[in-house]
Design a protein around this motif. Structure first.
Motif, short mmCIF file in Angstrom:
data_model
loop_
_atom_site.label_atom_id
_atom_site.label_comp_id
_atom_site.label_asym_id
_atom_site.label_seq_id
_atom_site.Cartn_x
_atom_site.Cartn_y
_atom_site.Cartn_z
N PRO A 135 7.31 12.62 3.91
CA PRO A 135 8.27 12.89 2.84
C PRO A 135 8.52 14.39 2.68
CG PRO A 135 6.63 11.30 2.13
CD PRO A 135 6.15 11.85 3.44
N PRO A 136 9.75 14.79 2.32
CA PRO A 136 10.06 16.21 2.11
C PRO A 136 9.15 16.88 1.09
CG PRO A 136 12.08 14.93 2.20
CD PRO A 136 10.95 13.94 2.19
N SER A 137 8.69 16.13 0.10
CA SER A 137 7.81 16.69 -0.93
C SER A 137 6.43 17.05 -0.39
CB SER A 137 7.66 15.69 -2.08
OG SER A 137 7.07 14.48 -1.61
N CYS A 138 6.13 16.60 0.85
CA CYS A 138 4.82 16.87 1.44
C CYS A 138 4.92 17.87 2.59
CB CYS A 138 4.21 15.56 1.96
SG CYS A 138 3.97 14.31 0.69
N GLU A 139 5.89 18.76 2.51
CA GLU A 139 6.12 19.71 3.60
C GLU A 139 4.90 20.59 3.87
OE1 GLU A 139 9.48 23.00 5.01
OE2 GLU A 139 9.57 22.09 3.02
N LYS A 140 4.12 20.89 2.86
CA LYS A 140 2.96 21.76 3.06
C LYS A 140 1.91 21.12 3.98
CE LYS A 140 0.16 20.47 -0.98
NZ LYS A 140 -0.49 20.97 -2.21
N GLU A 141 1.98 19.80 4.12
CA GLU A 141 1.03 19.12 5.02
C GLU A 141 1.44 19.27 6.48
OE1 GLU A 141 -0.49 17.91 1.42
OE2 GLU A 141 -1.45 17.81 3.38
N MET A 142 2.69 19.72 6.72
CA MET A 142 3.22 19.78 8.07
C MET A 142 2.37 20.64 8.99
SD MET A 142 6.05 18.86 9.89
CE MET A 142 7.60 18.90 9.00
N THR A 143 1.91 21.78 8.52
CA THR A 143 1.13 22.70 9.36
C THR A 143 -0.12 22.03 9.91
OG1 THR A 143 1.92 24.60 8.10
CG2 THR A 143 -0.05 24.93 9.46
N HIS A 144 -0.84 21.34 9.03
CA HIS A 144 -2.05 20.65 9.46
C HIS A 144 -1.73 19.55 10.47
CE1 HIS A 144 -4.28 22.79 6.47
NE2 HIS A 144 -3.63 22.22 5.46
N LEU A 145 -0.71 18.76 10.17
CA LEU A 145 -0.38 17.62 11.02
C LEU A 145 0.08 18.06 12.41
CD1 LEU A 145 1.41 15.43 8.34
CD2 LEU A 145 -0.76 14.90 9.47
N LYS A 146 0.84 19.15 12.47
CA LYS A 146 1.29 19.65 13.77
C LYS A 146 0.11 20.14 14.60
CE LYS A 146 6.10 20.91 12.95
NZ LYS A 146 7.09 22.00 12.93
N ARG A 147 -0.89 20.69 13.94
CA ARG A 147 -2.07 21.14 14.67
C ARG A 147 -2.92 19.96 15.12
NH1 ARG A 147 -4.52 23.58 10.89
NH2 ARG A 147 -6.40 22.32 10.64
N TRP A 148 -3.06 18.97 14.26
CA TRP A 148 -3.88 17.81 14.60
C TRP A 148 -3.21 16.92 15.64
CZ3 TRP A 148 -4.57 16.53 8.72
CH2 TRP A 148 -5.50 17.44 8.15
N PHE A 149 -1.88 16.83 15.59
CA PHE A 149 -1.13 15.94 16.50
C PHE A 149 -0.07 16.73 17.26
CE2 PHE A 149 -2.44 13.43 12.75
CZ PHE A 149 -3.24 12.48 13.36
N PRO A 150 -0.49 17.57 18.19
CA PRO A 150 0.45 18.50 18.85
C PRO A 150 1.55 17.82 19.65
CG PRO A 150 -1.71 18.51 19.93
CD PRO A 150 -1.88 17.76 18.67
N SER A 151 1.35 16.60 20.12
CA SER A 151 2.37 15.94 20.93
C SER A 151 3.33 15.08 20.10
CB SER A 151 1.71 15.05 21.99
OG SER A 151 1.04 13.95 21.39
N MET A 152 3.11 15.02 18.79
CA MET A 152 3.93 14.18 17.92
C MET A 152 5.02 15.01 17.24
SD MET A 152 2.79 11.04 18.15
CE MET A 152 3.40 10.19 16.69
N LYS A 153 6.22 14.45 17.17
CA LYS A 153 7.27 15.03 16.36
C LYS A 153 7.09 14.56 14.92
CE LYS A 153 10.63 15.06 20.15
NZ LYS A 153 11.95 14.53 20.62
N ILE A 154 7.51 15.41 13.98
CA ILE A 154 7.39 15.04 12.56
C ILE A 154 8.74 15.28 11.89
CG2 ILE A 154 6.19 15.45 10.39
CD1 ILE A 154 3.82 16.49 12.00
N GLU A 155 9.26 14.24 11.26
CA GLU A 155 10.54 14.30 10.58
C GLU A 155 10.30 14.23 9.07
OE1 GLU A 155 14.81 14.37 10.53
OE2 GLU A 155 13.46 14.46 12.26
#
Length: 228
Positions: free
Chosen positions: A128-148
């Protein structure tokens, strides 16, 4: 410390795309399935109740009916500052919050199919857009996954429409091929390669001549229907 809750398809998929981190654990009430899952990776460990109580991040890889059972047994053990990523496509954040006693709930939904994502080691998560701050962690944990960044309702709708279309197409195609007495081996090969290949080519705008003619025929048919 990250703990995956559950040992089914979703948990297996997550482990296939998760960065190798010694602080990753898997927690499940069925020890046999947990052990089977852990044999597939060389970095995750089996979580104890103590690990669960220490975890700062949980990934709920449970079916809808498993949420109430999990929280009723373990809610009191969880840290107050834990972040819980919930992944069941058909469960919305508001439903989870009814069980979670005020803990932070972050919807993280897979758009696609867990088995295919695992095989490709790549896919798409919706956050969700309201959880944008979680994006940094998720991109590091799941480097091959796209996140929308979009609503979890969109993930549910996309998965529902895709599943419905795929089932209808599969049933219709199987019926037609059997009516033409096409052997089962050819039917299987059609699903394994022809269908996948044409869909990929359509999305990449790389269709062959025969497929392009079918597209044009379909467009003409749609125009006729719209004109009455």
């Amino acid at each position: 410390m990250k703990v995956l809750i559950g040992s089914g398809r979703l948990a297996s998929m997550l482990l296939s795309v998760l960065e190798k981190d010694e602080s990753t654990y898997v927690f499940g009430r069925n020890e046999q399935t947990v052990d089977s899952l852990l044999r597939q990776v060389d970095f995750a460990k089996k979580a104890t109740v103590q690990n669960l109580s220490e975890a700062k991040v949980l990934f709920l890889c449970l079916p809808k009916e498993g949420y109430n059972d999990f929280f009723s047994h373990y809610l009191k053990l969880l840290r107050k500052d834990v972040t819980i990523y919930h992944m069941a496509t058909a469960v919305m954040k508001k439903e989870v919050e009814q069980f979670a006693g005020g803990l932070r709930i972050v919807p993280l939904k897979l758009v696609g199919h867990a088995k295919v994502t695992k095989a490709n080691k790549a896919g798409l998560f919706v956050l969700p857009p309201s959880c944008e701050k979680e994006m940094t962690h998720l991109k590091r944990w799941f480097p091959s996954m796209k996140i929308e960044l979009t609503g979890e309702e969109m993930a549910l709708l996309a998965n529902q429409l895709g599943t419905e279309a795929a089932i209808k197409m599969s049933m219709n195609l199987t019926e037609k091929m059997k009516a033409h007495k096409i052997p089962d081996s050819l039917i299987k090969q059609t699903f394994d390669q022809t269908v996948h290949g044409v869909i990929d080519a359509y999305q990449a705008n790389d269709l062959g001549g025969f497929a392009k003619r079918i597209v044009e025929q379909q467009k003409k048919g749609e125009d006729l229907d719209e004109d009455g």
